[in-house]
Design an enzyme around this catalytic site. Structure first.
Site, mmCIF file in Angstrom:
data_model
loop_
_atom_site.group_PDB
_atom_site.id
_atom_site.type_symbol
_atom_site.label_atom_id
_atom_site.label_comp_id
_atom_site.label_asym_id
_atom_site.label_seq_id
_atom_site.Cartn_x
_atom_site.Cartn_y
_atom_site.Cartn_z
ATOM 1 C CD1 TRP A 128 22.116 -29.708 -1.467
ATOM 2 C CD2 TRP A 128 22.585 -28.161 -3.014
ATOM 3 N NE1 TRP A 128 23.398 -29.931 -1.913
ATOM 4 C CE2 TRP A 128 23.704 -28.995 -2.866
ATOM 5 C CE3 TRP A 128 22.642 -27.116 -3.942
ATOM 6 C CZ2 TRP A 128 24.870 -28.827 -3.596
ATOM 7 C CZ3 TRP A 128 23.797 -26.947 -4.673
ATOM 8 C CH2 TRP A 128 24.902 -27.795 -4.496
ATOM 9 C CG ASP A 210 19.308 -26.229 -8.710
ATOM 10 O OD1 ASP A 210 19.749 -26.894 -9.663
ATOM 11 O OD2 ASP A 210 19.888 -26.156 -7.606
ATOM 12 C CB ALA A 212 20.640 -31.076 -9.671
ATOM 13 C CE LYS A 245 23.732 -35.146 -7.584
ATOM 14 N NZ LYS A 245 24.277 -33.834 -7.257
#
Ligand code: LMR
Length: 391
Positions: A128, A210, A212, A245
């Site tokens: 990302w 990570d 998300a 999200k």
């Protein structure tokens, strides 16, 4: 003084939001930023969130400071959502509420700098885009490991393992995407998670996960497989979470940074000091909403159903896109999209073709050809498929 500053180009992902908004064409299609959209192209407030907000409005009694660690109830509930209620290492996890996953990443990087300034963070190639400024600007050195094979659209797993084995040093961090890898959509299998865990154990590397998109891959439980495994089998794990999200709380900025170790109290005290020195304490509203939902069985069921609707819609769009382009003659070139997970996949087209899609067909995506599948719906999908095949 400030007039010496040159003007910088906009962030590639956020700049696209502005470009899309300002395009006058009514048939425009936004496949840029990773924000869930429903069949009508809207990003609605989830039902469970609306209900939790109503309860807060009725019952909240104070707006006094929450403190650098945020809401302790939120921290406890989010740790349990991530690791599972009965994970044997839950009590060794220091989890701290942050302003979104971005805030968590920055606090994590500051913690690395203060604990072990020579440690490097190995990030996947590609990763990302915002990982680089969020981590690098804190002063940590970033290195990359091979991850995605554009020819086969799958994980270059053997190369990833050999590169980390050959080049990573004891005390280095390996940044892994817990699920729904952004930008590739290509995730590690459970066997591969085990192999990376073994490598970290053998070489003294610390996983930095990570996550998300918990719930956007296979399920809330399965998507947490990697974090749960590593927290179980390794002495130290750093992880960051985002509720943007899966709770649809993007603008409320809700996330967390967490460390599994034998030094929970000391780690928390350092995180608290870092937080006090950057933003003092996190905003409260979004985390209160999440805590309200996770603590109440009725709201929680409603939220789990919301997550499942979002996940299924994206999976359906993945399959429909592949079927539609294949029927129109794509000959399997985009089949990987149906195999991948989460919001994103690469089309695997050139930056010139990405530009042509924007200029000639009003279809917007970032230059790498990453598309956000949630931007598709039954109305715009055939239009996009035709445009794609034309360019
Ligand atoms: C994305 O990758 O599009 C999202 O994570 C949103 C962002 O902040 O970049």
């Amino acid at each position: 003084m400030f007039n010496t500053l040159p003007q910088l180009p906009p962030d590639p992902i956020l700049g696209l939001i502005a470009q899309f908004k300002s395009d006058p064409r009514s048939h425009k299609i936004d496949l840029g930023v990773g924000v869930y959209r429903d069949e009508q192209g809207q990003t609605p407030v989830l039902d469970a969130v609306k209900q939790a907000e109503q309860r807060l409005l009725n019952n909240e009694t104070s707006k006094a400071y929450v403190g650098p660690l945020g809401s302790l109830q939120f921290n406890d509930l989010l740790a349990k959502l991530t690791l599972g209620e009965t994970h044997p290492q839950l009590e060794n996890v220091a989890l701290v509420q942050t302003p979104g996953g971005c805030g968590a990443l920055r606090v994590a990087a500051e913690l690395i700098v203060r604990t072990s300034p020579k440690s490097r963070i190995w990030v996947s190639d590609p990763t990302w885009g915002n990982h680089v400024p969020l981590l690098g600007d804190a002063g940590v050195t970033l290195e990359t490991y091979p991850y995605y094979d554009f020819a086969t659209h799958s994980v270059r797993f053997d190369e990833m393992i050999s590169a980390l084995n050959a080049n990573a040093r004891e005390g280095d961090f390996v940044l892994l995407h817990g699920c729904c890898h952004n930008p590739t959509g290509a995730d590690l299998t459970q066997g591969q998670w085990q192999a990376v865990t073994d490598l970290c154990g053998k070489k003294g590397l610390i996983p930095f996960i990570d996550m998300a998109y918990q719930g956007f891959g296979f399920s809330l439980e399965e998507d947490a497989f990697g974090i749960r495994l590593m927290c179980d089998q390794l002495p130290e794990v750093l992880f960051v979470l985002s509720c943007s999200k899966n709770f649809g709380l993007y603008r409320e900025r809700v996330g967390a940074v967490a460390v599994k170790s034998d030094a929970k109290a000391s780690v928390s005290s350092h995180i608290a000091t870092i937080v006090r020195g950057i933003y003092s304490m996190p905003p409260s509203h979004g985390a209160s909403v999440v805590a309200e939902i996770l603590a109440d069985s009725v709201l929680r069921k409603c939220w789990e159903a919301d997550v499942s609707v979002m996940r299924t819609r994206i999976q359906v769009m993945r399959k429909k896109l592949v079927d539609t382009v294949n029927t129109a003659g794509a000959e399997g070139r985009f089949n990987h999209i149906a195999r991948q997970q989460g919001m994103f996949s690469f089309l695997g087209i050139s930056p010139e073709q990405v530009n042509a899609l924007a200029e000639n067909h009003a279809v917007f995506m970032i230059g790498s050809s990453r598309i956000s599948l949630a931007g598709l719906n039954d109305t715009n999908l055939p239009v996009f498929a035709q445009a794609l095949l034309k360019i």
